[in-house]
Design a protein around this motif. Structure first.
Motif, PDB file in Angstrom:
ATOM      1  N   LEU A 168       0.797  -1.220   0.000  1.00 53.28           N
ATOM      2  CA  LEU A 168       0.000   0.000   0.000  1.00 53.28           C
ATOM      3  C   LEU A 168       0.834   1.276   0.000  1.00 53.28           C
ATOM      4  O   LEU A 168       0.292   2.378   0.096  1.00 53.28           O
ATOM      5  N   GLU A 169       2.145   1.127  -0.122  1.00 52.93           N
ATOM      6  CA  GLU A 169       3.006   2.307  -0.188  1.00 52.93           C
ATOM      7  C   GLU A 169       2.809   3.050  -1.508  1.00 52.93           C
ATOM      8  O   GLU A 169       2.359   2.478  -2.502  1.00 52.93           O
ATOM      9  N   ASP A 170       3.103   4.330  -1.506  1.00 56.98           N
ATOM     10  CA  ASP A 170       3.043   5.150  -2.719  1.00 56.98           C
ATOM     11  C   ASP A 170       1.643   5.247  -3.311  1.00 56.98           C
ATOM     12  O   ASP A 170       1.430   4.998  -4.496  1.00 56.98           O
ATOM     13  N   GLY A 171       0.676   5.573  -2.452  1.00 55.13           N
ATOM     14  CA  GLY A 171      -0.657   5.861  -2.981  1.00 55.13           C
ATOM     15  C   GLY A 171      -1.770   4.970  -2.509  1.00 55.13           C
ATOM     16  O   GLY A 171      -2.929   5.191  -2.884  1.00 55.13           O
ATOM     17  N   GLY A 172      -1.476   3.969  -1.688  1.00 51.43           N
ATOM     18  CA  GLY A 172      -2.524   3.091  -1.189  1.00 51.43           C
ATOM     19  C   GLY A 172      -3.302   3.725  -0.049  1.00 51.43           C
ATOM     20  O   GLY A 172      -2.909   4.750   0.515  1.00 51.43           O
ATOM     21  N   THR A 173      -4.418   3.090   0.290  1.00 51.51           N
ATOM     22  CA  THR A 173      -5.237   3.622   1.378  1.00 51.51           C
ATOM     23  C   THR A 173      -5.812   2.492   2.216  1.00 51.51           C
ATOM     24  O   THR A 173      -6.139   1.420   1.697  1.00 51.51           O
ATOM     25  N   ILE A 174      -5.923   2.742   3.512  1.00 49.54           N
ATOM     26  CA  ILE A 174      -6.491   1.802   4.470  1.00 49.54           C
ATOM     27  C   ILE A 174      -7.693   2.475   5.121  1.00 49.54           C
ATOM     28  O   ILE A 174      -7.615   3.636   5.544  1.00 49.54           O
ATOM     29  N   ILE A 175      -8.806   1.736   5.203  1.00 52.35           N
ATOM     30  CA  ILE A 175     -10.002   2.248   5.872  1.00 52.35           C
ATOM     31  C   ILE A 175     -10.468   1.181   6.860  1.00 52.35           C
ATOM     32  O   ILE A 175     -10.665   0.025   6.489  1.00 52.35           O
ATOM     33  N   VAL A 176     -10.640   1.585   8.102  1.00 56.29           N
ATOM     34  CA  VAL A 176     -11.037   0.671   9.170  1.00 56.29           C
ATOM     35  C   VAL A 176     -12.447   1.040   9.645  1.00 56.29           C
ATOM     36  O   VAL A 176     -12.765   2.219   9.814  1.00 56.29           O
ATOM     37  N   THR A 177     -13.277   0.030   9.863  1.00 58.45           N
ATOM     38  CA  THR A 177     -14.617   0.267  10.391  1.00 58.45           C
ATOM     39  C   THR A 177     -14.559   0.316  11.910  1.00 58.45           C
ATOM     40  O   THR A 177     -14.224  -0.680  12.554  1.00 58.45           O
ATOM     41  N   THR A 178     -14.868   1.481  12.475  1.00 58.76           N
ATOM     42  CA  THR A 178     -14.971   1.580  13.928  1.00 58.76           C
ATOM     43  C   THR A 178     -16.458   1.676  14.284  1.00 58.76           C
ATOM     44  O   THR A 178     -17.252   0.912  13.771  1.00 58.76           O
ATOM     45  N   SER A 179     -16.866   2.595  15.143  1.00 62.45           N
ATOM     46  CA  SER A 179     -18.278   2.666  15.516  1.00 62.45           C
ATOM     47  C   SER A 179     -18.539   3.877  16.383  1.00 62.45           C
ATOM     48  O   SER A 179     -17.649   4.353  17.104  1.00 62.45           O
ATOM     49  N   VAL A 180     -19.776   4.355  16.355  1.00 61.72           N
ATOM     50  CA  VAL A 180     -20.198   5.375  17.300  1.00 61.72           C
ATOM     51  C   VAL A 180     -20.063   4.867  18.729  1.00 61.72           C
ATOM     52  O   VAL A 180     -19.946   5.642  19.680  1.00 61.72           O
ATOM     53  N   GLN A 181     -20.035   3.531  18.887  1.00 58.96           N
ATOM     54  CA  GLN A 181     -19.880   2.945  20.214  1.00 58.96           C
ATOM     55  C   GLN A 181     -18.550   3.331  20.865  1.00 58.96           C
ATOM     56  O   GLN A 181     -18.415   3.290  22.084  1.00 58.96           O
ATOM     57  N   ALA A 182     -17.564   3.693  20.062  1.00 63.94           N
ATOM     58  CA  ALA A 182     -16.280   4.131  20.611  1.00 63.94           C
ATOM     59  C   ALA A 182     -16.423   5.443  21.374  1.00 63.94           C
ATOM     60  O   ALA A 182     -15.595   5.759  22.241  1.00 63.94           O
ATOM     61  N   TYR A 183     -17.459   6.215  21.067  1.00 67.72           N
ATOM     62  CA  TYR A 183     -17.665   7.528  21.666  1.00 67.72           C
ATOM     63  C   TYR A 183     -18.804   7.531  22.680  1.00 67.72           C
ATOM     64  O   TYR A 183     -18.744   8.256  23.673  1.00 67.72           O
ATOM     65  N   ALA A 184     -19.838   6.760  22.425  1.00 68.85           N
ATOM     66  CA  ALA A 184     -20.997   6.706  23.313  1.00 68.85           C
ATOM     67  C   ALA A 184     -21.369   5.241  23.540  1.00 68.85           C
ATOM     68  O   ALA A 184     -22.353   4.746  23.002  1.00 68.85           O
ATOM     69  N   PRO A 185     -20.563   4.525  24.329  1.00 65.28           N
ATOM     70  CA  PRO A 185     -20.774   3.089  24.489  1.00 65.28           C
ATOM     71  C   PRO A 185     -22.034   2.761  25.277  1.00 65.28           C
ATOM     72  O   PRO A 185     -22.421   3.502  26.184  1.00 65.28           O
ATOM     73  N   THR A 186     -22.666   1.660  24.916  1.00 59.47           N
ATOM     74  CA  THR A 186     -23.791   1.146  25.684  1.00 59.47           C
ATOM     75  C   THR A 186     -23.337  -0.103  26.426  1.00 59.47           C
ATOM     76  O   THR A 186     -22.505  -0.868  25.933  1.00 59.47           O
TER      77      THR A 186
END
Length: 286
Positions: A168-186
């Motif tokens: 992924l060097e020289d122009g690649g991209t990484i996208i990770v799925t997190t969640s609103v739960q990281a900010y307002a956990p139930t």
């Protein structure tokens, strides 16, 4: 496009890991609603958890934008994964399915090797696979569930990013799925919420390390999105009315989240790295 989104989810349950075909109402993955504009033409993409829900919508939207894909899924999700591959193929793009459980470093290295072998390299990595199971109180959470949740949600993405970082060097991209739960956990998602907070931190750190090598790293934090994970992991009374507590008054559809991944993977986001983009129906992400 959004005015006719279902606002009321009836109570229902499924056996884990759930099936898109059994959702009521059916989820929108963009097969009819997404219009591609060639923003990801020829991009070689890996998506984990790509069999259903958000992962399927990502695969469909990316295919419509011109990407080819390797899609990782659990063995139990074979039927949904095959449907996703059909939807990708309908757009004239390739979808290689890889059945695996990404809870070990070895499994992630194998997925990385398969992706490079089938596509000749990787331009976009989307770490979307996740595990959750709800419980009402702390003492109800089994020890082995805590281990499984962290192995799937945190360790797996770490190992897969490590395995594919050179690609992924020289122009690649990484996208990770997190969640609103990281900010307002139930409380009934205690361990899941903790993993998503860990991923936010990981994304910020990786953006600092991999940026000088030409790799952008970002995250998407969905709010309540209507996927099989909901009726397969939550009690029936919690599924009823799911998402109605958002300012927009309804759950989000998978394709509405996939739009954020398309943006972050495209050249339109060429100067965006180290950020978490919330798709929450109005719930705060900060």
């Amino acid at each position: 496009m959004t005015n006719d989104r279902p606002k009321k989810v009836p109570g229902q349950q499924q056996e884990w890991p759930g099936s898109d075909a059994d959702l009521n109402p059916q989820a929108d993955h963009g097969a009819d609603s997404w219009t591609g504009r060639g923003r990801l033409e020829g991009k070689r993409t890996v998506v984990t958890g790509g069999d259903s829900g958000i992962g399927r919508a990502i695969a469909v939207a990316f295919a419509k934008e011109g990407a080819d894909l390797v899609i990782a899924h659990l063995p139990q999700e074979e039927d949904d994964a095959m449907k996703t591959a059909e939807l990708v193929a309908a757009q004239g793009r390739s979808a290689t399915l890889h059945s695996t459980d990404l809870r070990t470093a070895e499994a992630n290295q194998e997925l990385a090797d398969v992706a490079v072998e089938h596509m000749g390299g990787v331009d976009i990595l989307i770490c979307n696979a996740a595990y959750q199971m709800t419980h009402d109180e702390l003492l109800d959470f089994p020890d082995d569930q805590i281990e499984r949740t962290f192995e799937t949600n945190v360790f797996g993405p770490f190992w897969l990013i490590k395995a594919l970082a050179p690609q992924l060097e020289d122009g690649g991209t990484i996208i990770v799925t997190t969640s609103v739960q990281a900010y307002a956990p139930t409380d009934h998602l205690l361990d899941y919420a903790a993993t998503k907070a860990a991923l936010n931190n990981l994304v910020v750190n990786l953006a600092q390390e991999l940026g000088p090598k030409g790799t952008r790293v970002n995250a998407v934090a969905p709010g309540p999105i209507w996927t099989p994970l909901i009726p397969a992991t939550m009690a029936k009374d919690k599924v009823e009315g799911f998402g109605s507590d958002t300012p927009l008054g309804r759950p989000g559809q998978p394709i509405e989240v996939a739009a954020a991944y398309v943006f972050l993977a495209s050249d339109e986001a060429s100067y965006v790295s180290g950020t978490v983009l919330g798709v929450t129906g109005g719930k705060p992400v900060f």
